[in-house]
Design a protein around this motif. Structure first.
Motif, PDB file in Angstrom:
ATOM      1  N   TYR A  34     -32.813  62.434  -5.196  1.00  0.00           N
ATOM      2  CA  TYR A  34     -32.006  61.270  -5.544  1.00  0.00           C
ATOM      3  C   TYR A  34     -30.548  61.490  -5.154  1.00  0.00           C
ATOM      4  CZ  TYR A  34     -36.063  60.388  -8.467  1.00  0.00           C
ATOM      5  OH  TYR A  34     -37.353  60.178  -8.913  1.00  0.00           O
ATOM      6  N   TYR A  36     -26.894  59.964  -6.389  1.00  0.00           N
ATOM      7  CA  TYR A  36     -26.151  59.145  -7.338  1.00  0.00           C
ATOM      8  C   TYR A  36     -24.680  59.129  -6.918  1.00  0.00           C
ATOM      9  CZ  TYR A  36     -29.980  59.399 -10.807  1.00  0.00           C
ATOM     10  OH  TYR A  36     -31.176  59.304 -11.471  1.00  0.00           O
ATOM     11  N   LEU A  44     -23.298  56.945 -13.823  1.00  0.00           N
ATOM     12  CA  LEU A  44     -23.979  57.337 -12.591  1.00  0.00           C
ATOM     13  C   LEU A  44     -24.777  56.164 -12.040  1.00  0.00           C
ATOM     14  CD1 LEU A  44     -23.660  60.127 -14.258  1.00  0.00           C
ATOM     15  CD2 LEU A  44     -25.264  60.969 -12.580  1.00  0.00           C
ATOM     16  N   LEU A  46     -27.435  54.962  -9.313  1.00  0.00           N
ATOM     17  CA  LEU A  46     -28.454  55.440  -8.387  1.00  0.00           C
ATOM     18  C   LEU A  46     -28.312  54.716  -7.058  1.00  0.00           C
ATOM     19  CD1 LEU A  46     -30.991  57.148  -7.845  1.00  0.00           C
ATOM     20  CD2 LEU A  46     -32.348  55.224  -8.700  1.00  0.00           C
ATOM     21  N   ILE A  94     -35.688  65.627  -9.479  1.00  0.00           N
ATOM     22  CA  ILE A  94     -36.266  65.289 -10.774  1.00  0.00           C
ATOM     23  C   ILE A  94     -37.685  65.819 -10.856  1.00  0.00           C
ATOM     24  CG2 ILE A  94     -36.979  63.398 -12.279  1.00  0.00           C
ATOM     25  CD1 ILE A  94     -34.534  61.889 -11.438  1.00  0.00           C
ATOM     26  N   LYS A  96     -41.428  66.394 -12.631  1.00  0.00           N
ATOM     27  CA  LYS A  96     -42.387  65.551 -13.347  1.00  0.00           C
ATOM     28  C   LYS A  96     -43.457  66.398 -14.006  1.00  0.00           C
ATOM     29  CE  LYS A  96     -42.094  61.490 -10.388  1.00  0.00           C
ATOM     30  NZ  LYS A  96     -42.913  60.569  -9.578  1.00  0.00           N
ATOM     31  N   GLY A  99     -42.644  69.011 -18.865  1.00  0.00           N
ATOM     32  CA  GLY A  99     -41.393  68.733 -19.551  1.00  0.00           C
ATOM     33  C   GLY A  99     -40.893  67.337 -19.372  1.00  0.00           C
ATOM     34  N   ALA A 101     -39.714  63.905 -17.056  1.00  0.00           N
ATOM     35  CA  ALA A 101     -38.845  63.699 -15.911  1.00  0.00           C
ATOM     36  C   ALA A 101     -37.445  64.192 -16.245  1.00  0.00           C
ATOM     37  CB  ALA A 101     -38.816  62.225 -15.550  1.00  0.00           C
TER      38      ALA A 101
ATOM     39  N   TYR B  32     -38.759  59.380 -22.683  1.00  0.00           N
ATOM     40  CA  TYR B  32     -38.144  60.687 -22.881  1.00  0.00           C
ATOM     41  C   TYR B  32     -36.632  60.450 -22.895  1.00  0.00           C
ATOM     42  CZ  TYR B  32     -42.632  62.686 -21.362  1.00  0.00           C
ATOM     43  OH  TYR B  32     -43.948  63.022 -21.240  1.00  0.00           O
ATOM     44  N   PHE B  34     -32.593  62.272 -22.935  1.00  0.00           N
ATOM     45  CA  PHE B  34     -31.847  63.446 -22.502  1.00  0.00           C
ATOM     46  C   PHE B  34     -30.351  63.262 -22.795  1.00  0.00           C
ATOM     47  CE2 PHE B  34     -35.333  65.041 -19.831  1.00  0.00           C
ATOM     48  CZ  PHE B  34     -36.051  63.875 -19.607  1.00  0.00           C
ATOM     49  N   LEU B  51     -38.883  64.999 -25.980  1.00  0.00           N
ATOM     50  CA  LEU B  51     -40.112  64.604 -25.294  1.00  0.00           C
ATOM     51  C   LEU B  51     -41.124  64.056 -26.291  1.00  0.00           C
ATOM     52  CD1 LEU B  51     -40.414  67.669 -22.879  1.00  0.00           C
ATOM     53  CD2 LEU B  51     -39.238  65.498 -22.509  1.00  0.00           C
ATOM     54  N   SER B  94     -35.972  58.211 -19.473  1.00  0.00           N
ATOM     55  CA  SER B  94     -36.993  57.985 -18.452  1.00  0.00           C
ATOM     56  C   SER B  94     -38.293  57.610 -19.145  1.00  0.00           C
ATOM     57  CB  SER B  94     -37.200  59.236 -17.592  1.00  0.00           C
ATOM     58  OG  SER B  94     -37.907  60.225 -18.300  1.00  0.00           O
ATOM     59  N   ASP B  95     -39.202  56.994 -18.393  1.00  0.00           N
ATOM     60  CA  ASP B  95     -40.473  56.649 -19.006  1.00  0.00           C
ATOM     61  C   ASP B  95     -41.422  57.850 -18.950  1.00  0.00           C
ATOM     62  OD1 ASP B  95     -41.369  54.668 -16.112  1.00  0.00           O
ATOM     63  OD2 ASP B  95     -41.720  56.792 -16.475  1.00  0.00           O
ATOM     64  N   GLY B  98     -42.805  59.084 -15.608  1.00  0.00           N
ATOM     65  CA  GLY B  98     -41.880  59.701 -14.652  1.00  0.00           C
ATOM     66  C   GLY B  98     -41.846  59.007 -13.321  1.00  0.00           C
ATOM     67  N   ASN B  99     -42.261  57.744 -13.306  1.00  0.00           N
ATOM     68  CA  ASN B  99     -42.305  57.027 -12.037  1.00  0.00           C
ATOM     69  C   ASN B  99     -40.978  56.400 -11.651  1.00  0.00           C
ATOM     70  OD1 ASN B  99     -45.036  57.547 -11.554  1.00  0.00           O
ATOM     71  ND2 ASN B  99     -45.638  55.901 -12.927  1.00  0.00           N
ATOM     72  N   THR B 100     -40.081  56.334 -12.608  1.00  0.00           N
ATOM     73  CA  THR B 100     -38.770  55.779 -12.302  1.00  0.00           C
ATOM     74  C   THR B 100     -37.719  56.856 -12.519  1.00  0.00           C
ATOM     75  OG1 THR B 100     -38.514  54.987 -14.571  1.00  0.00           O
ATOM     76  CG2 THR B 100     -39.439  53.451 -12.970  1.00  0.00           C
ATOM     77  N   PRO B 101     -36.642  56.802 -11.771  1.00  0.00           N
ATOM     78  CA  PRO B 101     -35.588  57.802 -11.943  1.00  0.00           C
ATOM     79  C   PRO B 101     -34.962  57.706 -13.322  1.00  0.00           C
ATOM     80  CG  PRO B 101     -35.289  56.560  -9.921  1.00  0.00           C
ATOM     81  CD  PRO B 101     -36.331  55.855 -10.711  1.00  0.00           C
ATOM     82  N   LEU B 102     -34.278  58.765 -13.703  1.00  0.00           N
ATOM     83  CA  LEU B 102     -33.518  58.728 -14.934  1.00  0.00           C
ATOM     84  C   LEU B 102     -32.492  57.612 -14.892  1.00  0.00           C
ATOM     85  CD1 LEU B 102     -32.720  62.448 -15.764  1.00  0.00           C
ATOM     86  CD2 LEU B 102     -34.185  60.897 -17.029  1.00  0.00           C
ATOM     87  N   PHE B 104     -29.054  56.402 -16.623  1.00  0.00           N
ATOM     88  CA  PHE B 104     -27.958  57.005 -17.377  1.00  0.00           C
ATOM     89  C   PHE B 104     -27.085  55.962 -18.050  1.00  0.00           C
ATOM     90  CE2 PHE B 104     -28.037  61.483 -16.239  1.00  0.00           C
ATOM     91  CZ  PHE B 104     -28.856  61.486 -15.119  1.00  0.00           C
ATOM     92  N   GLY B 105     -26.493  56.356 -19.170  1.00  0.00           N
ATOM     93  CA  GLY B 105     -25.432  55.568 -19.765  1.00  0.00           C
ATOM     94  C   GLY B 105     -24.147  55.801 -18.991  1.00  0.00           C
TER      95      GLY B 105
END
Lengths: 114, 114
Positions: A34, A36, A44, A46, A94, A96, A99, A101, B32, B34, B51, B94-95, B98-102, B104-105
């Motif tokens: 990725y 960012y 951040l 994407l 990232i 998968k 743990g 993503a 999930y 972080f 998690l 993230s879901d 893990g199919n979508t990137p993280l 962020f706020g």
């Protein structure tokens, strides 16, 4: 162990010049990669992600492009930089696994377009 | 799609005082969560992650966070901060697939005052 390298650390480029930022990953194969961009106060954003060689997805329309010529190499480019391209660019890998993503980041590139 | 809201863009706090950095998320699926920390001109480093299991998660540098599903929150806390905790803190989601990137706020700038 997995590591991610990003260079250069800082870059000052004139408007209209080309750009190439490189990111490489070690210790894993077929990673999701990725790019960012971080602007002050905006978190951040994407820009691009890649799930494999030659596979690039763009999240926002912009003056930038990305390429993945090798499994563990991800390149961010521009043919002609704009002032608005200034910012802090981060490459991430990232995982998968069990743990979930979780993202591992490079040290970032501070780009200033003048 | 997921989204993250960090309610405070800046939090000043005196050294050895407690601190709470707030994070709320929105998602239609299980997630999930972080927290990452970013020191000046560096990449992001993982502080802690949720998690599954216990809703109270302990991370590095004495930080902890509590997952509250009913309030869709994941606030970060530390009972006594140090000058070295001055940094930018990012909440991310993230879901499970893990199919979508993280996502962020926008980050919270923690400034510890001597």
């Amino acid at each position: 162990s997995q590591t991610i390298h990003q260079w250069p650390a800082t870059l000052v480029q004139p408007v209209g010049s080309p750009l190439s930022l490189e990111c490489t990953v070690e210790g894993t194969s077929n990673p999701n990669l990725y790019w960012y961009r971080q602007a002050a106060g905006r978190g951040l954003q994407l820009l691009f992600y890649s799930v494999g060689i030659g596979q690039i997805s763009s999240e926002v329309p912009q003056n930038l492009s990305a390429s993945r010529p090798q499994d563990r190499q991800f390149i961010l480019s521009s043919k002609k930089l704009l002032l608005s391209d200034s910012g802090f660019y981060l490459c991430a890998w990232i995982s998968k696994g069990h743990g979930g993503a979780e993202a591992f980041f490079g040290q970032g590139t501070r780009l200033t377009v003048v | 799609a997921q989204s993250v809201t960090q309610l405070d863009s800046q939090v000043p706090v005196f050294e050895e005082a407690p601190v709470e950095l707030r994070c709320n998320y929105s998602s239609s699926v299980s997630v999930y969560l972080f927290w990452y920390v970013q020191y000046p001109n560096q990449g992001l480093q993982l502080l802690l992650k949720y998690l599954s299991g216990s809703t109270l998660v302990k991370g590095i540098n004495g930080f902890e966070a509590e997952f509250n599903k009913s309030q869709t929150s994941f606030h970060l806390r530390k009972p006594s901060v140090h000058i070295s905790d001055t940094a930018e803190y990012f909440c991310a989601v993230s879901d499970h697939a893990g199919n979508t990137p993280l996502v962020f706020g926008k980050g919270t700038r923690l400034s510890v005052i001597a």
